[in-house]
Design a protein around this motif. Structure first.
Motif, PDB file in Angstrom:
ATOM      1  N   UNK A  33       0.830  -1.205   0.000  1.00  0.00           N
ATOM      2  CA  UNK A  33       0.000   0.000   0.000  1.00  0.00           C
ATOM      3  C   UNK A  33       0.868   1.260   0.000  1.00  0.00           C
ATOM      4  N   UNK A  34       1.984   1.235   0.722  1.00  0.00           N
ATOM      5  CA  UNK A  34       2.894   2.383   0.721  1.00  0.00           C
ATOM      6  C   UNK A  34       3.474   2.617  -0.672  1.00  0.00           C
ATOM      7  N   UNK A  35       3.838   1.542  -1.374  1.00  0.00           N
ATOM      8  CA  UNK A  35       4.365   1.677  -2.739  1.00  0.00           C
ATOM      9  C   UNK A  35       3.301   2.239  -3.676  1.00  0.00           C
ATOM     10  N   UNK A  36       2.072   1.803  -3.484  1.00  0.00           N
ATOM     11  CA  UNK A  36       0.981   2.286  -4.327  1.00  0.00           C
ATOM     12  C   UNK A  36       0.747   3.769  -4.070  1.00  0.00           C
ATOM     13  N   UNK A  37       0.674   4.147  -2.797  1.00  0.00           N
ATOM     14  CA  UNK A  37       0.409   5.544  -2.457  1.00  0.00           C
ATOM     15  C   UNK A  37       1.538   6.465  -2.914  1.00  0.00           C
ATOM     16  N   UNK A  38       2.751   5.928  -3.021  1.00  0.00           N
ATOM     17  CA  UNK A  38       3.888   6.745  -3.431  1.00  0.00           C
ATOM     18  C   UNK A  38       3.775   7.188  -4.886  1.00  0.00           C
ATOM     19  N   UNK A  39       3.127   6.395  -5.736  1.00  0.00           N
ATOM     20  CA  UNK A  39       3.023   6.747  -7.146  1.00  0.00           C
ATOM     21  C   UNK A  39       1.722   7.473  -7.496  1.00  0.00           C
ATOM     22  N   UNK A  40       0.818   7.611  -6.530  1.00  0.00           N
ATOM     23  CA  UNK A  40      -0.455   8.281  -6.778  1.00  0.00           C
ATOM     24  C   UNK A  40      -0.385   9.744  -6.358  1.00  0.00           C
ATOM     25  N   UNK A  45      -4.225   9.294  -3.250  1.00  0.00           N
ATOM     26  CA  UNK A  45      -3.578   8.364  -2.314  1.00  0.00           C
ATOM     27  C   UNK A  45      -4.322   8.315  -0.981  1.00  0.00           C
ATOM     28  N   UNK A  46      -4.947   9.410  -0.600  1.00  0.00           N
ATOM     29  CA  UNK A  46      -5.709   9.440   0.654  1.00  0.00           C
ATOM     30  C   UNK A  46      -6.947   8.554   0.612  1.00  0.00           C
ATOM     31  N   UNK A  47      -7.361   8.151  -0.585  1.00  0.00           N
ATOM     32  CA  UNK A  47      -8.564   7.323  -0.715  1.00  0.00           C
ATOM     33  C   UNK A  47      -8.248   5.869  -1.044  1.00  0.00           C
ATOM     34  N   UNK A  69     -12.898   4.860  -9.817  1.00  0.00           N
ATOM     35  CA  UNK A  69     -12.668   5.179 -11.222  1.00  0.00           C
ATOM     36  C   UNK A  69     -11.333   5.887 -11.403  1.00  0.00           C
ATOM     37  N   UNK A  70     -11.043   6.840 -10.528  1.00  0.00           N
ATOM     38  CA  UNK A  70      -9.777   7.555 -10.614  1.00  0.00           C
ATOM     39  C   UNK A  70      -8.595   6.607 -10.399  1.00  0.00           C
ATOM     40  N   UNK A  71      -8.737   5.671  -9.459  1.00  0.00           N
ATOM     41  CA  UNK A  71      -7.676   4.703  -9.216  1.00  0.00           C
ATOM     42  C   UNK A  71      -7.450   3.798 -10.430  1.00  0.00           C
ATOM     43  N   UNK A  72      -8.515   3.453 -11.128  1.00  0.00           N
ATOM     44  CA  UNK A  72      -8.374   2.595 -12.307  1.00  0.00           C
ATOM     45  C   UNK A  72      -7.568   3.296 -13.403  1.00  0.00           C
ATOM     46  N   UNK A  73      -7.665   4.625 -13.477  1.00  0.00           N
ATOM     47  CA  UNK A  73      -6.881   5.373 -14.466  1.00  0.00           C
ATOM     48  C   UNK A  73      -5.380   5.237 -14.198  1.00  0.00           C
ATOM     49  N   UNK A  74      -5.008   5.039 -12.946  1.00  0.00           N
ATOM     50  CA  UNK A  74      -3.604   4.880 -12.574  1.00  0.00           C
ATOM     51  C   UNK A  74      -3.205   3.411 -12.466  1.00  0.00           C
ATOM     52  N   UNK A  75      -4.007   2.527 -13.021  1.00  0.00           N
ATOM     53  CA  UNK A  75      -3.762   1.091 -12.899  1.00  0.00           C
ATOM     54  C   UNK A  75      -2.401   0.654 -13.410  1.00  0.00           C
TER      55      UNK A  75
END
Length: 153
Positions: A33-40, A45-47, A69-75
């Motif tokens: 989760x930390x790696x994911x939040x780092x690239x968002x 990332x707060x969501x 939906x916004x997260x899927x754009x950064x998939x």
């Protein structure tokens, strides 16, 4: 005679290592989760609340369909970040919506402010000088204000 306190054994020292395995999985999920939040972006990332890695699928949990939906754009960005951070290949990203319980800090509903009776009387007096469509609207407004004022007392 007092007994000496025995030192606590680490979790891995027990024969049943289920708890240790669960702790290991939780730590892996938190680092992922930390790696994911780092690239968002920060607001996105707060969501991103939780993530679970299962075989070649990465599940990310958020609080609403809009953020999903916004997260899927950064998939693709997230999959690349996870692929470089871990040795396990991830090929599928799935975003799920979970309900987050409301906190006790929610503000109570605001009640409308009703003007004093003097305002309703003044509107009624002005309706006497108005033409027909405006007269009807002002009469209706003054009677509604009068009802609201009498109901709030």
């Amino acid at each position: 005679m007092a007994q000496n306190a025995q030192p606590l054994k680490p979790v891995l020292a027990y024969p049943n290592k289920t708890i240790a395995q669960l702790c290991l999985q939780i730590n892996q999920q938190l680092t992922t989760l930390e790696h994911i939040k780092a690239v968002l972006p920060k607001d996105l990332a707060n969501h991103a609340f939780h993530c679970v890695f299962n075989n070649k699928k990465l599940l990310i949990y958020t609080d609403s369909a809009i953020w999903a939906t916004q997260l899927r754009f950064y998939g693709k960005t997230m999959l690349t970040a996870i692929g470089s951070a871990t040795s396990a290949p991830v090929s599928v990203l799935q975003v799920k919506v979970i309900s987050i319980p409301a906190t006790a800090t929610t503000s109570p509903k605001r009640r409308p402010v009703t003007p004093p009776q003097k305002v309703a009387d003044e509107i009624r007096n002005n309706s006497l000088m108005a033409t027909d469509p405006l007269k009807q609207a002002l009469d209706k407004l003054s009677s509604t204000l009068g009802r609201l004022q009498s109901g709030s007392n």
